[in-house]
Design an enzyme around this catalytic site. Structure first.
Site, mmCIF file in Angstrom:
data_model
loop_
_atom_site.group_PDB
_atom_site.id
_atom_site.type_symbol
_atom_site.label_atom_id
_atom_site.label_comp_id
_atom_site.label_asym_id
_atom_site.label_seq_id
_atom_site.Cartn_x
_atom_site.Cartn_y
_atom_site.Cartn_z
ATOM 1 N N CYS A 155 -3.522 66.040 68.475
ATOM 2 C CA CYS A 155 -4.413 66.994 69.142
ATOM 3 C C CYS A 155 -5.139 67.768 68.067
ATOM 4 O O CYS A 155 -5.827 67.170 67.243
ATOM 5 C CB CYS A 155 -3.665 67.885 70.118
ATOM 6 N N ARG A 182 -0.001 70.469 71.369
ATOM 7 C CA ARG A 182 -0.174 69.872 72.691
ATOM 8 C C ARG A 182 0.269 68.410 72.679
ATOM 9 O O ARG A 182 0.781 67.884 73.656
ATOM 10 C CB ARG A 182 -1.637 69.988 73.139
#
Lengths: 153, 303
Positions: free
Chosen positions: B249, B254
């Site tokens: 990410c 994430r």
């Protein structure tokens, strides 16, 4: 660690005091002071609560924050901000600026050293990346002040 | 002696049902010996505003990162950190956090680099616990320090570096879990709001975009196994559980959430998280990127 020399000059009394308060504490306890600031952030005045123009939503990783620096008829700056309860760090940063910038003249706000957020001893306790949020708020506040001053001259 | 598993039907469906617990389970087992609850948030002050009773705080930025090298703490630092939180090598760790567990999953990933055996995520994280009106406290526990062994970090099995990703392009799937705008390169940053300062927008060649939130139900919990399979496997992204997958990410938090879903909920064996992610790739010298919606081809220069 001594603060960057740039931040020592031109610092208005309120901001200088805030910085001294942080630096006087051991690093871990500085978070507690930041939390106190977070809890002291006043609510947004009603007249701004729904103004879409001042809503600067921060997508993704950052928390939605609304902030606005207003220059009143006497040339005095007022800084308003709101951030959700789930974002206490952002609230703390906003509260420091609300207390530190409000009451200054437009020129005094523009003269606040850009590295002020880096100079209050939070880079290790909070992390430099997170301090970026406060830099952003200060930058925005200055831009808003500059725009309002320009619009009047 | 590991804590008992959550036998809720949703959880037993997953490939590794020993990695996830429901808020019900945690409420029932809170305070039991051998279990330590860890809160790990994006917001470094959130724990101080109130947390699950007995939970200790571990901050990804300030506790898990090495202050001098852009890397995680070493085995000695990890042993010291966990020991100081009352966590032993055989402790069951339940991690939870804000933002649907982004940072909690990131912490779980770092714990896994050190091979901590029993790390579980609280399904739905902090948001669900609070939405259900469950107890929170501002009392900070003072756990008695315990001995945690010094274990060497394994940077090979679930971690990918830039060089690994370069070698991976064209040889295995890459999953970019950022927002579509970050993937296409349309968005680098918000005006006046510093993000992690990236010079170029776009994605790693051949990477496919499945935003992390695709794996999340409305209440912040992971979607059911069946729903996740439809997203990542046949009929969706088309991944197979024996594929070597790399997720990334912007800074790796994430994508830890997706790493967790692929590995433990769907049973993929070889998922690595590229923690350098776009802040490194977008700034690195001599690495190719692709702009726009197409995944793009592996550049000939890499072959």
């Amino acid at each position: 660690m001594s603060p960057p020399s740039d931040a020592s000059s031109n610092l208005p009394a309120t901001l200088a005091e805030i910085r001294e308060d942080f630096l006087a504490l051991p690093e871990r306890e500085r978070l507690q002071l930041l939390l106190e600031f977070a809890n002291e952030l006043p609510d947004l005045p009603e007249r701004y609560a729904s103004a879409p123009g001042m809503l600067e939503r921060i997508e993704e990783c950052q928390s939605p924050v609304r902030a606005f620096a207003e220059v009143d008829g006497d040339g005095v700056v007022h800084f308003f901000a709101t951030a959700p309860a789930e974002a206490p760090t952002t609230r703390g940063f906003a509260s420091i600026l609300a207390q530190g910038l409000s009451g200054l003249t437009a020129q005094e706000v523009l003269d606040v050293p850009d590295d002020f957020p880096m100079s209050i001893g939070l880079t290790r306790a909070v992390s430099p990346l997170r301090i970026g949020g406060m830099n952003g708020m200060l930058t925005r506040a200055k831009r808003q002040v500059r725009e309002q001053v320009a619009a009047r001259s | 002696m590991p804590a008992p598993l959550d036998t809720a039907e949703k959880i037993t469906q997953y490939a590794h049902p020993d990695r996830l617990v429901s808020t019900d389970w945690l409420a029932q087992h809170l305070g039991q010996a051998g279990i330590v609850v860890v809160e790990s948030d994006e917001d470094v002050l959130l724990y101080e505003t109130g947390h699950i009773p007995g939970a200790v705080k571990i901050d990804w930025h300030t506790d898990l990162n090495d202050p001098d090298t852009r890397d995680y703490i070493d085995g000695k630092g990890f042993a010291q950190l966990l020991g100081s939180k009352g966590i032993g090598r055989d402790t069951t760790i339940v991690v939870y956090g804000d933002k649907n567990n982004w940072w909690a999953a990131y912490a779980a990933w770092v714990f896994t680099l050190f091979g901590h055996e029993d790390v579980r995520l609280l399904d739905g994280g902090r948001g669900k616990w609070i939405a259900e009106g469950r107890e929170v406290t501002t009392d900070v526990p003072a756990p008695e320090a315990v001995e945690y062994p010094v274990v060497e970090r394994d940077d090979v099995t679930i971690r990918a570096f830039k060089e690994d990703v370069l070698a991976h392009i064209g040889n295995g799937p890459l999953v970019d879990i950022r927002s579509p705008q970050e993937y296409t390169g349309e968005r680098l940053h918000i005006p006046d709001y510093p993000e992690e300062g990236v010079l170029r927008g776009g994605h790693i060649p051949t990477a496919r975009n499945v935003p992390w939130a695709t794996a999340v139900a409305e209440d912040g919990t992971y979607k059911s196994r069946e729903q996740l399979e439809a997203i990542y496997q046949e009929g969706g992204l088309g991944l197979a559980t024996d594929d070597e997958v790399v997720t990334y990410c912007r800074i790796g938090e994430r994508s830890s959430h997706t790493w967790f879903a692929l590995t433990y909920l769907l049973g993929f064996d070889k998922v690595r998280n590229y923690d350098g992610s776009w802040t490194e790739w977008g700034n690195a010298v001599r690495v190719p990127i692709v702009k726009g919606e197409e995944a793009g081809e592996a550049p000939a220069s890499l072959n």
